[in-house]
Design a protein around this motif. Structure first.
Motif, PDB file in Angstrom:
ATOM      1  N   ARG A  85       1.032  -1.149  -0.029  1.00  0.00           N
ATOM      2  CA  ARG A  85       0.028  -0.009   0.083  1.00  0.00           C
ATOM      3  C   ARG A  85       0.951   1.275   0.061  1.00  0.00           C
ATOM      4  O   ARG A  85       2.034   1.370   0.883  1.00  0.00           O
ATOM      5  CB  ARG A  85      -1.078   0.187   1.115  1.00  0.00           C
ATOM      6  N   SER A  93      -5.005   8.136   2.288  1.00  0.00           N
ATOM      7  CA  SER A  93      -5.370   6.844   2.570  1.00  0.00           C
ATOM      8  C   SER A  93      -4.659   5.685   1.914  1.00  0.00           C
ATOM      9  O   SER A  93      -4.840   4.752   2.065  1.00  0.00           O
ATOM     10  CB  SER A  93      -6.746   6.843   2.421  1.00  0.00           C
ATOM     11  N   ILE A  95      -3.245   3.577  -1.571  1.00  0.00           N
ATOM     12  CA  ILE A  95      -3.658   2.882  -2.721  1.00  0.00           C
ATOM     13  C   ILE A  95      -2.893   1.505  -2.908  1.00  0.00           C
ATOM     14  O   ILE A  95      -1.791   1.342  -2.406  1.00  0.00           O
ATOM     15  CB  ILE A  95      -3.741   3.448  -4.031  1.00  0.00           C
ATOM     16  N   MET A 126      -9.931  -0.508 -11.451  1.00  0.00           N
ATOM     17  CA  MET A 126     -10.808  -0.483 -10.304  1.00  0.00           C
ATOM     18  C   MET A 126     -11.347  -1.949 -10.169  1.00  0.00           C
ATOM     19  O   MET A 126     -11.746  -2.670 -11.300  1.00  0.00           O
ATOM     20  CB  MET A 126     -11.969   0.312 -10.686  1.00  0.00           C
ATOM     21  N   TYR A 128     -14.402  -3.807  -7.832  1.00  0.00           N
ATOM     22  CA  TYR A 128     -15.338  -3.933  -6.812  1.00  0.00           C
ATOM     23  C   TYR A 128     -15.403  -2.752  -6.105  1.00  0.00           C
ATOM     24  O   TYR A 128     -15.631  -2.573  -4.858  1.00  0.00           O
ATOM     25  CB  TYR A 128     -15.210  -5.053  -5.740  1.00  0.00           C
ATOM     26  N   GLU A 130     -12.924  -0.067  -5.958  1.00  0.00           N
ATOM     27  CA  GLU A 130     -12.000   0.424  -5.266  1.00  0.00           C
ATOM     28  C   GLU A 130     -10.828   0.318  -6.251  1.00  0.00           C
ATOM     29  O   GLU A 130     -10.776  -0.593  -6.834  1.00  0.00           O
ATOM     30  CB  GLU A 130     -11.513  -0.617  -4.221  1.00  0.00           C
TER      31      GLU A 130
END
Length: 499
Positions: A85, A93, A95, A126, A128, A130
Motif C-alpha cells: 500500500r 489513505s 492505494i 478498479m 469492486y 476500489e
C-alpha cells in the motif's frame, strides 16, 4: 518534460499523459521512457496518486511512500504475488499495488514502511468499486529507496527494466521531506507490550513466534517484542478466604515442548486470538516474522493478557530492517546486556523483603528459562508473584505443617505461569514454624495480595488483590521415569515468609 509532485495537479498534465499513452498504444511502440533511457535522456511525468486515479487504464508513473507491506503468496497460477500500500501527499489513505513475478526474488523487498517506491508504466484499475495499481510484468518497473532524508539517492533495489532520470532526485527529496512530518501509520497508537491497557485499541509491532489453531477453531498468534506486559490484579471478596484457582494457559493445553523451546526466555509472549483466517496466517505459519498488528485490543482473563483481532484489524509484515523493528531489537539487546534488567520490569528494584531465600548469591532465572531447560531436574532462584493457592484457608494450612499434606501455589512471572508445591518438610520452614491458623492465614494473604478486612467498605464488596513480587527457590523433578517431561513438577524449597 519533468514535472515535480507540487506541479502535477493539472488537467493539462493528465490529458497529455493520457493522449501520449493512447498514441503510443495505437502505434504499438515500446514505452518512450525505455527508448529515452537507452539514449541517456530518460524523463518522466510523475502524477500524484489522486490525479492518477482520474485516468484509469492509462500507463502512469508514480513516486510514493510504502505504508503497508503484504505477504508474498502464490497466485492461482504459477506466479508469486505481493501487495503493497502506497501513500503520498495527495492521498494519505493510500492505494494498493499488486506485483506478480515468476519467483520471489523479482518482487519488491521493502526494508521498512516509510521507504519510497518509484513506479513506471503502471495502470490504475478498479475492482469492486476500489482503485488498485496494476503492475504488468512486461512493461512496468519499480525502484525502492530508503525513506530517510540523509540517505543516498541510489535505489537499494530496482527491477531489470527500471531506468531513472537525473530529475528523480528532486522528487525523491520532496517525498522524503514530506515523510519527516507525515510518517506512515499513527505512531501515537503504537504501543509496546509493556504499555498495553485493557479494552483499548492500538497498533503493536512484534515478532510472530508461532501460529496455531486452538481446539475451539480460533487461530492464535504468539507474539513478542522483548518487553513485559503489565501485571494484572485479581478480584476477591472480603467475605471469603478462598482464592479460586487460575488456569496456566489461555489456550487450554500447553504448547508442545519442541515449540515451547523456541520461545524467548525474557519478555512476555502475548496470545492474540482471531476467528478469521487470512493469507497472513498461512504465511506466518512457515517462518518467524516481525509484523504490525493494526487496530487490535487486549483484555485480561484470569490475570493473563489476551489479545484479540477486531473486524477492522489487519496484520502487516515488516522486514528486519524496519525502523520500529530495529528500535525494539536494540532495546531488547540493551536489556539482556545488564543482568538486573532481565528481571521483571514491574518488579525491578521493587521486590519487598517478604521472603528469605537460601540461595542468596544465585543468579536470577525466569520461569521460561526453567521450562525450556535441557534437563528435567533443575534448581534455581526466581522472582515471581503467587497468584493462587490451594488450600489457602487457615485450618487447612495448619494441617499442612502438622500433617502429611502439600500446598499448591500458582506462580507467574512475565514469561510463564506454573504450579509449584510446598511439601510437609518444606512447609514448616516456608511459614516460619508451627503457627496458629490465623497467623498462617495472615502470611498467605500477604503472599496473595489479599487486602486487609478493614479495606472493604462493607461486607461482600468486591475488592482487587495485587500479589507482590517475591523471591523463592524452586526445583523441578519427575514423577514417572518413563515420562520425565510429561510428569515434571516443581516444588518450593529453601524459602521462608518473613514476619
Amino acid at each position: 518534460m519533468h514535472v515535480s509532485l507540487s506541479h502535477c495537479r493539472t488537467n493539462r498534465t493528465m490529458a497529455a499523459a493520457a493522449a501520449h499513452e493512447r498514441k503510443r498504444q495505437r502505434e504499438g511502440n515500446a514505452a518512450p521512457s525505455t527508448a529515452a533511457a537507452a539514449a541517456g535522456e530518460a524523463q518522466y511525468v510523475y502524477l500524484p496518486i489522486a490525479d492518477a486515479l482520474k485516468v484509469p487504464g492509462v500507463r502512469v508513473c508514480l513516486f510514493a511512500a510504502v505504508s503497508e507491506i503484504g505477504a508474498v503468496v502464490r497466485s492461482r497460477g504459477t506466479d508469486f504475488t505481493l501487495t503493497l500500500r502506497i501513500v503520498d501527499q495527495s492521498r494519505t489513505s493510500g492505494i494498493s499495488v499488486t506485483f506478480f513475478a515468476d519467483n520471489t526474488a523479482l518482487l519488491p523487498c521493502v526494508r521498512s514502511t516509510g521507504d519510497v517506491i518509484s513506479l513506471h508504466n503502471v495502470v490504475i484499475t478498479m475492482h469492486y468499486g476500489e482503485f488498485f495499481v496494476t503492475v504488468n510484468k512486461k512493461f512496468s518497473s519499480f525502484a525502492l529507496f530508503e525513506g530517510k532524508v540523509s540517505t543516498e539517492f541510489r535505489p537499494y533495489q530496482a527491477s531489470m527494466k527500471y531506468h531513472g532520470s537525473k530529475h528523480d532526485d528532486g522528487i525523491l527529496t520532496q517525498t522524503r521531506m514530506w515523510l519527516v512530518y507525515h510518517p506512515p501509520g499513527l505512531k501515537d497508537l503504537e504501543l509496546q507490550l509493556s504499555s498495553i491497557k485493557s479494552d483499548s485499541t492500538f497498533d503493536l509491532v512484534c515478532k510472530v513466534l508461532h501460529v496455531c489453531q486452538a481446539p475451539s477453531g480460533e487461530w492464535i498468534f504468539y507474539v513478542w517484542d522483548g518487553t513485559d506486559a503489565p501485571t494484572t490484579e485479581f478480584q476477591t471478596f472480603s467475605d471469603t478466604e478462598a482464592v479460586p484457582s487460575v488456569p496456566l494457559h489461555l489456550e487450554g493445553a500447553p504448547l508442545p515442548r519442541e515449540v515451547l523451546c523456541t520461545l524467548p526466555c525474557i519478555g512476555t509472549v502475548l496470545r492474540v486470538f482471531t476467528n478469521k483466517f487470512s493469507k497472513e496466517i498461512l504465511h506466518l505459519q512457515k517462518d518467524i516474522y516481525w509484523a504490525r498488528f493494526c487496530n487490535i485490543t487486549c483484555k485480561h482473563e484470569f490475570g493473563i493478557w489476551k489479545g484479540t483481532l477486531l473486524p477492522s484489524s489487519r496484520v502487516r509484515l515488516l522486514s528486519n530492517e524496519d525502523g520500529s523493528v530495529v528500535e525494539r531489537s536494540k532495546m531488547y539487546d540493551s536489556r539482556c546486556a545488564i543482568q538486573v534488567h532481565r528481571q521483571p520490569m514491574a518488579g525491578l528494584h521493587k521486590a519487598p523483603d517478604i521472603t528469605d531465600v537460601e540461595y542468596k548469591r544465585a543468579g536470577y532465572t525466569t520461569l521460561m528459562e526453567s521450562l525450556t531447560h535441557g534437563q528435567v531436574t533443575h534448581k534455581f532462584k526466581t522472582l515471581v508473584r503467587i497468584v493462587a493457592a490451594y488450600p489457602c484457608q487457615g485450618n487447612d494450612l495448619h494441617s499442612l505443617v502438622t500433617g502429611n499434606y502439600c500446598l499448591r501455589l500458582t506462580l507467574e512471572d512475565p514469561t510463564a505461569r506454573i504450579h509449584a508445591y510446598v511439601h510437609k518438610e518444606d512447609g514448616v520452614r516456608f511459614f516460619g514454624g508451627f503457627l496458629t491458623p490465623d497467623a498462617l492465614t495472615r502470611k498467605m494473604n500477604r503472599l496473595l495480595g489479599v487486602p486487609e478486612p478493614e479495606e472493604a467498605d462493607e461486607e461482600g464488596t468486591p475488592l482487587t488483590r495485587n500479589p507482590p513480587w517475591v523471591w523463592c527457590c524452586l526445583k523441578s523433578y519427575r514423577l514417572d521415569k518413563d515420562d520425565p517431561w510429561g510428569s515434571r513438577r516443581y516444588r518450593i524449597f529453601g524459602t521462608e515468609i518473613r514476619d
